[in-house]
Design a protein around this motif. Structure first.
Motif, PDB file in Angstrom:
ATOM      1  N   TYR A  34       0.848  -1.187   0.000  1.00  0.00           N
ATOM      2  CA  TYR A  34       0.000   0.000   0.000  1.00  0.00           C
ATOM      3  C   TYR A  34       0.886   1.240   0.000  1.00  0.00           C
ATOM      4  N   GLN A  38      -2.791   7.512   1.880  1.00  0.00           N
ATOM      5  CA  GLN A  38      -3.766   6.871   1.006  1.00  0.00           C
ATOM      6  C   GLN A  38      -4.648   7.837   0.243  1.00  0.00           C
ATOM      7  N   ASN A  63      -8.833   3.525   2.839  1.00  0.00           N
ATOM      8  CA  ASN A  63      -9.156   3.465   1.418  1.00  0.00           C
ATOM      9  C   ASN A  63      -8.718   2.099   0.902  1.00  0.00           C
ATOM     10  N   PHE A  64      -9.651   1.181   0.781  1.00  0.00           N
ATOM     11  CA  PHE A  64      -9.333  -0.183   0.365  1.00  0.00           C
ATOM     12  C   PHE A  64     -10.483  -0.716  -0.473  1.00  0.00           C
ATOM     13  N   THR A  65     -10.215  -1.775  -1.201  1.00  0.00           N
ATOM     14  CA  THR A  65     -11.222  -2.345  -2.092  1.00  0.00           C
ATOM     15  C   THR A  65     -11.924  -3.518  -1.424  1.00  0.00           C
ATOM     16  N   GLN A  66     -13.055  -3.886  -1.981  1.00  0.00           N
ATOM     17  CA  GLN A  66     -13.750  -5.074  -1.497  1.00  0.00           C
ATOM     18  C   GLN A  66     -12.879  -6.305  -1.683  1.00  0.00           C
ATOM     19  N   LYS A  67     -12.076  -6.320  -2.740  1.00  0.00           N
ATOM     20  CA  LYS A  67     -11.164  -7.444  -2.965  1.00  0.00           C
ATOM     21  C   LYS A  67     -10.161  -7.552  -1.817  1.00  0.00           C
ATOM     22  N   ASP A  68      -9.611  -6.418  -1.370  1.00  0.00           N
ATOM     23  CA  ASP A  68      -8.717  -6.423  -0.209  1.00  0.00           C
ATOM     24  C   ASP A  68      -9.427  -7.032   0.996  1.00  0.00           C
ATOM     25  N   LYS A  81     -17.859 -13.747  -0.440  1.00  0.00           N
ATOM     26  CA  LYS A  81     -18.285 -12.413  -0.861  1.00  0.00           C
ATOM     27  C   LYS A  81     -19.548 -11.955  -0.149  1.00  0.00           C
ATOM     28  N   THR A  84     -19.390  -7.537   3.401  1.00  0.00           N
ATOM     29  CA  THR A  84     -19.037  -6.320   2.676  1.00  0.00           C
ATOM     30  C   THR A  84     -18.628  -5.244   3.668  1.00  0.00           C
TER      31      THR A  84
END
Length: 307
Positions: A34, A38, A63-68, A81, A84
């Motif tokens: 990272y 951010q 600040n991160f993604t759902q994938k993270d 999944k 969330t």
């Protein structure tokens, strides 16, 4: 002919041995997972996050993604999944960092923070929700969590305006949810142990207590306390972990769970009535002393924390 083949093979080997080595080249740099800062949190908040990373090697991420988030929470197949994380408003980053310090970080010894007591990633989220499935009416589609933990990631919910409006009682409730999950993680991963000698105080081979044990049966409840046993929860009023002879087989597990709840979550004022029972006080004082002497952690400071 056979000798010509051998000579040819030896000649090839000789030339191969004499061939100049090819340069490997400069090593490739490994990019960090990272980049800090951010985003658009305040300079002060971004500086604090950088300081935490520099000191402990832990990324505090807003600040991160759902994938993270999904990758951090699950390491196998399944409904990975279904959970969330909803990102929070960056104006509350500083409030969230302060709240985590008040609930958790300030109670961890400095040497432990620099080892593996802090995870690699700390996700700061508005909410963590789990879809319950089809068929639920509007407003009931999700279950909400205060915290989700795996080996290298802690995800905390609550980075929103509520941090500035919660009552002290509400903050304490959220603090207890955080601490309960974190302490369980520490125990499950061998960072904190339950001392075997705790189980020498009460007699688990004695005849099972006489049910029911509750406030409607003060004699039975007093006898239960005299054996050194505390309630199991306070979710819907005082609830005893012993509710019938069949639960006596799990007495050791229930006993230590109830004491961990009390030393970490119940204030001195709340504990006072229970500590009038000599065996409860002896077990309680033993655990408080054990965690102070072995881990330099004041569990009573955690329980008595004010906001």
């Amino acid at each position: 002919m056979k000798y010509n083949i051998i000579i040819t093979a030896l000649t090839c080997l000789l030339f191969a041995a004499c061939k100049k080595d090819v340069a490997i080249g400069p090593p490739e740099s490994i990019e960090p997972d990272y980049t800090l800062p951010q985003g658009d949190a305040s300079d002060e908040d971004n500086a604090k996050i950088q300081e935490l990373y520099d000191q402990y090697g832990t990324y505090f991420l807003y600040n991160f993604t759902q994938k993270d988030f999904v990758w951090a929470l699950y390491t196998s197949t399944g409904n990975s999944k279904i959970d969330t994380a909803v990102l929070g408003d960056t104006q509350y980053v500083g409030d969230m960092l302060q709240f985590l310090d008040d609930c958790w970080l300030k109670f961890i010894p400095e040497e432990n923070k620099k080892s593996n007591w802090l995870p690699y990633r700390v996700f700061l989220a508005d909410t963590i929700r789990q879809f319950r499935g089809p068929g639920y009416p509007p407003g009931y589609e999700y279950l909400y969590s205060d915290i989700k933990i795996t080996g290298k990631s802690f995800a905390f919910a609550g980075m929103n305006a509520s941090l500035r409006t919660m009552t002290p009682a509400e903050k304490r409730t959220k603090k207890n949810a955080y601490i309960n999950a974190i302490w369980k993680y520490y125990q499950d991963n061998g960072l904190i142990e339950v001392p075997d000698s705790f189980f020498l105080f009460s007699d688990y081979n004695a005849p099972a207590p006489t049910p029911p044990v509750n406030a409607s049966n003060p004699a039975n409840q007093a006898a239960f306390r005299s054996m050194g046993f505390l309630p199991g929860s306070y979710t819907y009023g005082v609830s005893e972990w012993y509710y019938g002879t069949y639960s006596w087989a799990r007495a050791k597990d229930s006993d230590i769970s109830s004491f961990m709840l009390h030393i970490l979550q119940r204030t001195d004022e709340e504990m006072a009535p229970y500590l009038t029972y000599p065996l409860i006080k002896e077990k309680f004082d033993f655990l408080v002393r054990f965690y102070r002497e072995h881990y330099n952690i004041d569990v009573r400071a955690i329980a008595n924390a004010t906001f």
